[in-house]
Design an enzyme around this catalytic site. Structure first.
Site, PDB file in Angstrom:
ATOM      1  N   ASP A   2       0.856  -1.190   0.000  1.00 30.06           N
ATOM      2  CA  ASP A   2       0.000   0.000   0.000  1.00 30.06           C
ATOM      3  C   ASP A   2       0.898   1.249   0.000  1.00 30.06           C
ATOM      4  OD1 ASP A   2      -2.446   1.362   0.162  1.00 30.06           O
ATOM      5  OD2 ASP A   2      -2.557   1.216   2.341  1.00 30.06           O
ATOM      6  N   HIS A   3       0.281   2.425   0.014  1.00 25.64           N
ATOM      7  CA  HIS A   3       1.000   3.711  -0.056  1.00 25.64           C
ATOM      8  C   HIS A   3       2.515   3.668   0.118  1.00 25.64           C
ATOM      9  CE1 HIS A   3      -2.593   6.288   0.217  1.00 25.64           C
ATOM     10  NE2 HIS A   3      -3.074   5.360   1.029  1.00 25.64           N
TER      11      HIS A   3
ATOM     12  N   HIS B 297      -8.765   9.220   5.020  1.00 30.85           N
ATOM     13  CA  HIS B 297      -8.094   8.180   5.809  1.00 30.85           C
ATOM     14  C   HIS B 297      -8.345   8.390   7.299  1.00 30.85           C
ATOM     15  CE1 HIS B 297      -5.222   7.846   2.259  1.00 30.85           C
ATOM     16  NE2 HIS B 297      -5.589   6.600   2.462  1.00 30.85           N
ATOM     17  N   GLY B 298      -8.369   7.303   8.051  1.00 28.94           N
ATOM     18  CA  GLY B 298      -8.364   7.409   9.505  1.00 28.94           C
ATOM     19  C   GLY B 298      -7.039   8.004   9.967  1.00 28.94           C
TER      20      GLY B 298
ATOM     21  N   HIS C   1      -9.918   4.401  -0.856  1.00 34.15           N
ATOM     22  CA  HIS C   1      -9.141   4.395   0.389  1.00 34.15           C
ATOM     23  C   HIS C   1     -10.000   4.954   1.510  1.00 34.15           C
ATOM     24  CE1 HIS C   1      -4.813   3.596  -0.849  1.00 34.15           C
ATOM     25  NE2 HIS C   1      -5.519   3.420  -1.958  1.00 34.15           N
ATOM     26  N   GLY C   2      -9.533   4.715   2.744  1.00 31.90           N
ATOM     27  CA  GLY C   2     -10.274   5.258   3.892  1.00 31.90           C
ATOM     28  C   GLY C   2     -11.597   4.558   4.097  1.00 31.90           C
TER      29      GLY C   2
ATOM     30  N   SER D 196     -12.750   2.578   6.360  1.00 36.77           N
ATOM     31  CA  SER D 196     -13.343   2.464   7.706  1.00 36.77           C
ATOM     32  C   SER D 196     -14.339   3.596   7.947  1.00 36.77           C
ATOM     33  CB  SER D 196     -12.254   2.557   8.774  1.00 36.77           C
ATOM     34  OG  SER D 196     -11.304   1.546   8.594  1.00 36.77           O
TER      35      SER D 196
ATOM     36  N   ASN E 147     -10.000  -0.119   0.800  1.00 41.57           N
ATOM     37  CA  ASN E 147      -8.968  -0.272   1.834  1.00 41.57           C
ATOM     38  C   ASN E 147      -9.559  -0.054   3.220  1.00 41.57           C
ATOM     39  OD1 ASN E 147      -7.372  -0.355  -0.435  1.00 41.57           O
ATOM     40  ND2 ASN E 147      -5.866   1.100   0.323  1.00 41.57           N
TER      41      ASN E 147
ATOM     42  N   THR F  62      -8.306   1.479   9.900  1.00 40.07           N
ATOM     43  CA  THR F  62      -8.692   1.863  11.261  1.00 40.07           C
ATOM     44  C   THR F  62      -9.670   0.866  11.893  1.00 40.07           C
ATOM     45  OG1 THR F  62      -8.415   4.143  10.524  1.00 40.07           O
ATOM     46  CG2 THR F  62      -9.560   3.822  12.613  1.00 40.07           C
TER      47      THR F  62
HETATM   48  P1  13P Z   1      -8.882   3.675   6.983  1.00 41.15           P
HETATM   49  O1  13P Z   1      -7.867   3.506   8.074  1.00 41.15           O
HETATM   50  O2  13P Z   1      -9.596   4.942   7.083  1.00 41.15           O
HETATM   51  O3  13P Z   1      -9.744   2.482   6.831  1.00 41.15           O
HETATM   52  O4  13P Z   1      -8.024   3.787   5.618  1.00 41.15           O
HETATM   53  C1  13P Z   1      -7.176   2.751   5.242  1.00 41.15           C
HETATM   54  C2  13P Z   1      -6.504   3.038   3.939  1.00 41.15           C
HETATM   55  O5  13P Z   1      -7.062   3.648   3.070  1.00 41.15           O
HETATM   56  C3  13P Z   1      -5.128   2.550   3.765  1.00 41.15           C
HETATM   57  O6  13P Z   1      -4.618   2.821   2.500  1.00 41.15           O
END
Ligand code: 13P
Length: 320
Positions: A96-97, A209-210, A245-246, A248, A267, A270
């Site tokens: 990832d990133h 993102h969290g 992404h993000g 959660s 993805n 969190t």
């Molecule tokens: P969250 O932690 O918000 O679920 O995001 C995870 C993410 O996008 C990792 O690339």
């Protein structure tokens, strides 16, 4: 992909990844492949177990910040742990990133990190040039696509601003959502994919993102919304599978709607990290159990993706 039978030297028995075909199958079949982030290595086994037991195709994902700021160790440690805990054929290992410019405004030797991961047998990689101007994001992504091509490994990149990893507070969410500031621009998305040859595109459509900073990582994540009509305009401009992404905390109706409109990978970080950290003072075993339970909930109840491993493997062998 890394095979369970692969006990040889890193990378030696690497075969061309099938992740590209699986993602195209997910897009075609209007389902989604979850990618679960692993900031602590003991989280990996329960995630693999939950995915395997539900026959859900999922990525085990580790971002650079998860070995720099959490306890994922290193790409080599992650690949070793993956070899150790992998069971069956439900999982793939994703880098990832890997930012070009990171959340602390530091430049990163992204090509070295990604080359290492390719040698270690990761099934897909992400370069994140989203903090750069368009032309520089294109340039960095092109370099990574060239590197990954030799290994037959698909590349994800990001266009637009998926905020949240930075140390400071987010701008007020409602303002961000209403203004569409940082949202992926459809015309740019088309040019970006054409100019880079990238396989999958992470988009900004209201998702954040969290938080990961020490001061805010325990906060309850906001329930971000998604601008699905905006996603549609990106979808119309871009043929590549899109990534959310993000994941959660986004109300599940939004995610399910987004999947019908071109999101093929989501993805999730969190949502499983916080239960692990909360249970850890009791014991690592309790923390792993919490991750297992939460992963099952995400797979079965929130995303509704139990059974997709069989579905997608069938779909990927017939995918164009
Ligand atoms: P969250 O932690 O918000 O679920 O995001 C995870 C993410 O996008 C990792 O690339």
């Amino acid at each position: 992909m890394i095979k369970a039978s692969d006990t040889g030297m890193a990378g030696e028995s690497m075969e061309s990844s099938d992740s590209r075909a699986l993602m195209r199958a997910a897009l075609r079949l209007r389902t989604v492949i979850p990618a679960f982030n692993i900031p602590y290595l003991p989280m990996m086994a329960p995630v693999v177990q939950a995915l395997t037991e539900t026959d859900c195709l999922g990525f085990i994902a580790v971002a650079r910040l998860e070995w720099e700021k959490f306890e994922a160790g290193s790409p080599a440690a992650i690949a070793d742990e993956y070899r150790r805990v992998k069971m069956g054929e439900c999982t793939r290992l994703h880098l990832d990133h890997v930012p070009v410019l990171d959340e602390d405004d530091e430049w990163v030797d992204y090509e070295a990190i990604i080359s290492d991961a390719l040698a270690l047998g990761f099934d897909s990689v992400m370069v994140d040039g989203s903090r750069l101007p368009f032309a520089e994001n294109v340039e960095a992504t092109r370099r990574v696509v060239a590197l990954a091509q030799a290994a037959g490994v698909p590349v994800e990149a990001e266009l637009g601003a998926v905020l949240g990893h930075e140390a400071g507070p987010l701008p007020p969410y409602e303002e961000l959502f209403a203004s569409g500031r940082g949202f992926t621009a459809p015309e740019e998305a088309r040019d970006f994919v054409d100019q880079t040859g990238v396989d999958w595109l992470s988009v900004a459509i209201g998702n954040v993102h969290g938080a990961i900073s020490a001061a805010r990582k325990d906060d309850e994540k906001i329930a971000a919304r998604l601008n699905v009509p905006h996603l549609d305009t990106i979808r119309a401009a871009v043929d590549a599978p899109l990534v959310l992404h993000g994941g959660s905390g986004i109300p599940q109706d939004y995610v399910r709607e987004a999947v019908l409109h071109g999101i093929a990978k989501v993805n999730v970080g969190t949502a499983i990290r916080q239960p692990y950290e909360q249970a850890l003072p009791r014991s690592v075993e309790a923390a792993r159990e919490a991750v297992y339970t939460r992963t099952l909930e995400v797979v079965r109840d929130e995303l509704g993706v139990a059974g997709t491993a069989t579905l997608l493997r069938g779909g990927s062998s017939t995918a164009a």
